[in-house]
Design an enzyme around this catalytic site. Sequence first.
Site, PDB file in Angstrom:
ATOM      1  N   ASN A   1      15.007 -20.305  26.779  1.00 22.30           N
ATOM      2  CA  ASN A   1      15.917 -19.205  26.494  1.00 22.30           C
ATOM      3  C   ASN A   1      15.283 -18.281  25.447  1.00 22.30           C
ATOM      4  O   ASN A   1      14.691 -18.750  24.478  1.00 22.30           O
ATOM      5  CB  ASN A   1      17.235 -19.804  25.975  1.00 22.30           C
ATOM      6  CG  ASN A   1      18.224 -18.779  25.506  1.00 22.30           C
ATOM      7  OD1 ASN A   1      18.049 -18.191  24.446  1.00 22.30           O
ATOM      8  ND2 ASN A   1      19.273 -18.580  26.267  1.00 22.30           N
ATOM      9  N   ASP A   2      15.388 -16.969  25.650  1.00 20.74           N
ATOM     10  CA  ASP A   2      14.692 -16.037  24.756  1.00 20.74           C
ATOM     11  C   ASP A   2      15.178 -16.132  23.318  1.00 20.74           C
ATOM     12  O   ASP A   2      14.380 -16.032  22.373  1.00 20.74           O
ATOM     13  CB  ASP A   2      14.804 -14.596  25.274  1.00 20.74           C
ATOM     14  CG  ASP A   2      16.235 -14.097  25.376  1.00 20.74           C
ATOM     15  OD1 ASP A   2      17.160 -14.924  25.409  1.00 20.74           O
ATOM     16  OD2 ASP A   2      16.425 -12.867  25.429  1.00 20.74           O
TER      17      ASP A   2
ATOM     18  N   HIS B   1      29.084 -16.842  23.124  1.00 21.53           N
ATOM     19  CA  HIS B   1      30.234 -17.125  23.973  1.00 21.53           C
ATOM     20  C   HIS B   1      31.271 -18.006  23.289  1.00 21.53           C
ATOM     21  O   HIS B   1      32.091 -18.640  23.958  1.00 21.53           O
ATOM     22  CB  HIS B   1      29.768 -17.689  25.314  1.00 21.53           C
ATOM     23  CG  HIS B   1      28.887 -16.710  26.032  1.00 21.53           C
ATOM     24  ND1 HIS B   1      29.380 -15.567  26.613  1.00 21.53           N
ATOM     25  CD2 HIS B   1      27.535 -16.658  26.179  1.00 21.53           C
ATOM     26  CE1 HIS B   1      28.378 -14.863  27.117  1.00 21.53           C
ATOM     27  NE2 HIS B   1      27.253 -15.510  26.861  1.00 21.53           N
TER      28      HIS B   1
ATOM     29  N   CYS C   1      34.236 -10.725  29.153  1.00 24.33           N
ATOM     30  CA  CYS C   1      32.803 -10.907  28.941  1.00 24.33           C
ATOM     31  C   CYS C   1      32.106 -11.070  30.293  1.00 24.33           C
ATOM     32  O   CYS C   1      32.738 -11.458  31.286  1.00 24.33           O
ATOM     33  CB  CYS C   1      32.560 -12.132  28.068  1.00 24.33           C
ATOM     34  SG  CYS C   1      30.822 -12.467  27.700  1.00 24.33           S
TER      35      CYS C   1
ATOM     36  N   CYS D   1      34.944 -13.234  24.157  1.00 21.54           N
ATOM     37  CA  CYS D   1      33.695 -13.769  23.597  1.00 21.54           C
ATOM     38  C   CYS D   1      33.151 -12.864  22.496  1.00 21.54           C
ATOM     39  O   CYS D   1      33.296 -11.638  22.524  1.00 21.54           O
ATOM     40  CB  CYS D   1      32.635 -13.913  24.691  1.00 21.54           C
ATOM     41  SG  CYS D   1      32.945 -15.236  25.862  1.00 21.54           S
TER      42      CYS D   1
END
Length: 238
Positions: free
Chosen positions: A33-34, A86, A96, A103
């Site tokens: 994940n970035d 989230h 969202c 969120c």
Amino acid sequence: TGIVEYSNNLRFENLPLRDMHSGMLNKDVYIENDANAAALGEALAGAAKGAQSCVCITLGTGVGGGIIINGKIYGGFNFAGAELGHIVIMVDGEMCTCGRKGCWEAYASATALIHQTREAMVNHPESAMWKIAEDLDHVDGRTAFDGMRAGDAVAKSVVDTYIKYIACGLINVINIFQPEVLCIGGGICKEGDTLLKPLEARICHERYSKYSTHQTRLCVAQLGNDAGIIGAAFLGEL
């Protein structure tokens, strides 16, 4: 596993991303994940270097979160942890992209700021933001801040509300994790103290740990767009 099981903003579902790239490059490929990669970069070489624990928040298209504990990414038992954008800050609030309402991402991302700015402009045709952006299509994350600096009360209201939303999520993060360092990144952080000082004031006033001897240090990420690159480069070493 190298499979992206789900990404709400990219609309990926069970995409074998590692194998796709490995086959094209004929190299070992690591997928992360970035926001997690950016957090690792900041922990190893940036704003959180030397800290035992840190949380990094990226305010961009969405709100990304990365948690580093003892030099390692925390992803939960199923690799889906740290989706801090989230957490809900407004029950039954704005929709969202993940399908849930309220969120943090729907209120504190740069995308949300642009939406909030446009909405304020439509409701206030007298606002100086119309001169700054010219039209709604040219509104960006700087428009409200530029309007505030120009003395526009509507723009100041947008900025104040946006900072309140960011602070709400940051305080939740501090109350849950009590990290040694909490750093925030993304283009909006170029606002510097205009953003950081009011965030610090809200955090100091509202955090549960206000009487603790040791406090989480809030700072701006140092590595910019290189954070994810640097973190990703170390994935094979962890």
